[in-house]
Design a protein around this motif. Structure first.
Motif, PDB file in Angstrom:
ATOM      1  N   GLN A 154      37.610  12.619  26.131  1.00 45.46           N
ATOM      2  CA  GLN A 154      38.219  13.660  25.177  1.00 45.46           C
ATOM      3  C   GLN A 154      37.833  13.351  23.621  1.00 45.46           C
ATOM      4  O   GLN A 154      38.023  14.112  22.966  1.00 45.46           O
ATOM      5  CB  GLN A 154      39.840  13.463  25.635  1.00 45.46           C
ATOM      6  CG  GLN A 154      40.251  13.973  26.659  1.00 45.46           C
ATOM      7  CD  GLN A 154      39.959  15.503  26.818  1.00 45.46           C
ATOM      8  OE1 GLN A 154      39.955  16.448  25.809  1.00 45.46           O
ATOM      9  NE2 GLN A 154      39.845  16.124  28.069  1.00 45.46           N
TER      10      GLN A 154
ATOM     11  N   ARG B 123      30.218  14.248  29.045  1.00 39.57           N
ATOM     12  CA  ARG B 123      30.838  14.560  27.775  1.00 39.57           C
ATOM     13  C   ARG B 123      29.867  14.118  26.684  1.00 39.57           C
ATOM     14  O   ARG B 123      29.553  14.672  25.577  1.00 39.57           O
ATOM     15  CB  ARG B 123      32.140  13.900  27.319  1.00 39.57           C
ATOM     16  CG  ARG B 123      33.306  14.474  28.315  1.00 39.57           C
ATOM     17  CD  ARG B 123      33.376  15.881  28.303  1.00 39.57           C
ATOM     18  NE  ARG B 123      34.360  16.131  29.458  1.00 39.57           N
ATOM     19  CZ  ARG B 123      34.160  16.601  30.507  1.00 39.57           C
ATOM     20  NH1 ARG B 123      32.941  16.492  30.931  1.00 39.57           N
ATOM     21  NH2 ARG B 123      35.292  16.663  31.478  1.00 39.57           N
TER      22      ARG B 123
ATOM     23  N   ARG C 128      41.679  21.121  20.675  1.00 42.14           N
ATOM     24  CA  ARG C 128      40.531  20.029  21.230  1.00 42.14           C
ATOM     25  C   ARG C 128      40.878  18.875  20.955  1.00 42.14           C
ATOM     26  O   ARG C 128      40.510  17.879  21.277  1.00 42.14           O
ATOM     27  CB  ARG C 128      39.165  20.705  20.642  1.00 42.14           C
ATOM     28  CG  ARG C 128      38.794  22.027  21.579  1.00 42.14           C
ATOM     29  CD  ARG C 128      38.943  21.759  22.958  1.00 42.14           C
ATOM     30  NE  ARG C 128      38.326  22.949  23.677  1.00 42.14           N
ATOM     31  CZ  ARG C 128      38.467  23.339  24.933  1.00 42.14           C
ATOM     32  NH1 ARG C 128      38.649  22.198  25.750  1.00 42.14           N
ATOM     33  NH2 ARG C 128      37.964  24.158  25.582  1.00 42.14           N
TER      34      ARG C 128
ATOM     35  N   GLY D 289      43.489  16.743  23.002  1.00 38.81           N
ATOM     36  CA  GLY D 289      42.764  16.352  24.093  1.00 38.81           C
ATOM     37  C   GLY D 289      43.037  14.828  24.502  1.00 38.81           C
ATOM     38  O   GLY D 289      43.823  14.302  25.304  1.00 38.81           O
TER      39      GLY D 289
ATOM     40  N   PHE E  30      45.527  12.799  27.692  1.00 42.19           N
ATOM     41  CA  PHE E  30      44.741  11.945  28.588  1.00 42.19           C
ATOM     42  C   PHE E  30      45.880  10.983  29.249  1.00 42.19           C
ATOM     43  O   PHE E  30      45.774  10.450  30.460  1.00 42.19           O
ATOM     44  CB  PHE E  30      43.636  11.260  28.223  1.00 42.19           C
ATOM     45  CG  PHE E  30      44.134   9.859  27.257  1.00 42.19           C
ATOM     46  CD1 PHE E  30      44.270   8.576  27.702  1.00 42.19           C
ATOM     47  CD2 PHE E  30      44.308  10.066  25.873  1.00 42.19           C
ATOM     48  CE1 PHE E  30      44.867   7.487  27.042  1.00 42.19           C
ATOM     49  CE2 PHE E  30      44.662   8.922  25.153  1.00 42.19           C
ATOM     50  CZ  PHE E  30      44.893   7.873  25.741  1.00 42.19           C
TER      51      PHE E  30
END
Length: 420
Positions: A23, A151, A248, A251, A255
């Protein structure tokens, strides 16, 4: 259970560590993308990506999380779970591509960007299914590796394209690429299946009837992605961009909740049907979740002054949005153990109803508030959604524990767990 608290915390820590790294990298991807475009353009791209992600969640509708639990409890084999996902793949990808192409060509800043963003839904569906199959076999380290590599691949893509001057294409390419890379690597880790034939349509329908509660629970995790299109619709693309930037970056807070949910499901399933043992493991999950709430509370204070430094002054309001969403992240962390307890005790319908009600109330609030106060007020809708879910699931879990409802007994034979 063998290993007790240390093993449970170790698994939560391992999954949480991978999720937070993933993230954070995803957040950096959005930071690079945001600095190369206006909030309006970011809002349109984030809206298209959110539609793809939500579509993948709806199409899956909890099947993979249901299969993870069934595999962990020994009721089905890991190969049978894999066969069922293979049976679903053709029509799932067809639906996701149709939805992706239609929505992205309508909303994206340009047709080229739209065609790339149309791949988001398919990439997310493949990644979450491959990741779930690895978790079902207890290959947590490999599942984490696939996610992180994906990612990082997205971050590299956005950096290269941004430096090349392709600002709009940079973020639009990085988002689907990160999920597709994860899916490919996870499939490599899974290897060849022993059971080669696909599941039948009848088996898939039966599994979906059982996975309804999981589907609604998964939609709760996707509520933030649903928020972005609503903020864009209610407050405009500029406010949608401000909201998406904060969403975003939030995030890494979620988690914690996600890691508890991913680990606690199979963990409680393995506790069996002994009432005392199951209650003890449930209390352990609840205590761990409560302790994890400290992180989002601290970051709610730090976020507002830091976010403008990361994104630029044009995104200053995103700092306030971040603080409000962080409060929602606290409640999300508390919601996860209630949902897992209810699902494990055979009450997925309670989870489905509670989340459906909370999600509906929150999304309506998000849209209405975005028309009144833009992105900042819209964030309050997310908090409202999670609070309603918290109340309903908390009451449901209390009733289930009080009534002594137990999970179904595991099968006498099952696959031996694999270590990663």
């Amino acid at each position: 259970m063998k290993g007790g608290l240390g093993l449970f915390l170790g698994r939560v820590g391992g999954v949480a560590g991978a999720l937070v790294v993933g993230q954070v990298v995803l957040g950096l991807t959005f930071v690079v993308g945001a600095r190369s475009m206006s909030p309006t353009t970011l809002g349109l791209i984030a809206t298209c990506a959110a539609i793809g992600q939500v579509a993948a969640t709806v199409v899956d509708f909890g099947l993979i999380n249901y299969l993870v639990r069934e595999t962990a409890s020994g009721r089905i084999t890991s190969d049978r779970a894999r066969a069922l996902t293979a049976a679903k793949r053709p029509w799932a990808l067809a639906v996701l591509l149709v939805v992706g192409i239609g929505s992205s060509l309508l909303l994206a800043p340009s047709p080229g960007v739209g065609l790339i963003l149309a791949l988001v839904g398919a990439g997310v569906w493949e990644a979450q299914n491959a990741n779930g199959l690895l978790r079902a076999r207890e290959l947590f380290a490999k599942a984490s590796t696939g996610q992180i590599v994906g990612r990082v691949g997205g971050l590299v893509a956005v950096l290269v394209l941004a430096l090349a001057g392709a600002g709009d294409y940079a973020l639009a390419t990085a988002i689907p690429l990160s999920f597709l890379l994860e899916a490919v690597l996870d499939r490599v880790f899974l290897g060849r299946a022993v059971e080669r034939h696909r599941g039948t349509a009848g088996e898939m329908v039966t599994a979906h009837r059982e996975s309804v509660g999981y589907g609604m629970a998964t939609l709760a995790v996707s509520a933030q992605q649903l928020d972005t299109p609503l903020v864009t619709a209610g407050g405009g693309a500029y406010e949608g961009g401000l909201y998406a930037a904060a969403g975003r970056l939030i995030g890494p807070l979620n988690f914690l909740a996600n890691s508890v949910g991913l680990v606690a499901g199979p963990w409680l399933a393995r506790a069996g049907t002994d009432p005392a043992a199951l209650r003890g493991e449930e209390r352990r999950v609840l205590r761990v979740s409560l302790a994890l709430c400290v992180a989002p509370l601290l970051l709610a204070v730090v976020g507002p002054p830091v976010i403008p430094l990361l994104l630029g002054e044009e995104y200053r309001s995103s700092g306030t949005v971040f603080a409000v969403l962080a409060v929602g992240a606290v409640i999300v962390t508390l919601n996860q153990p209630f949902a897992v307890i209810l699902q494990n005790r055979g009450r997925p319908q309670t989870v489905a109803v509670g989340i459906a009600v909370g999600l509906g109330v929150g999304l309506v609030a998000t849209f209405v508030l975005s028309t009144l106060g833009g992105a900042v007020w819209a964030a309050v809708g997310y908090v409202i959604s999670q609070f309603v879910i918290f109340v309903l699931l908390g009451l449901g879990a209390r009733r289930a524990r009080r009534d002594g409802v137990m999970a179904a007994a595991p099968a006498t034979t099952r696959d031996a767990p694999e270590t990663s």
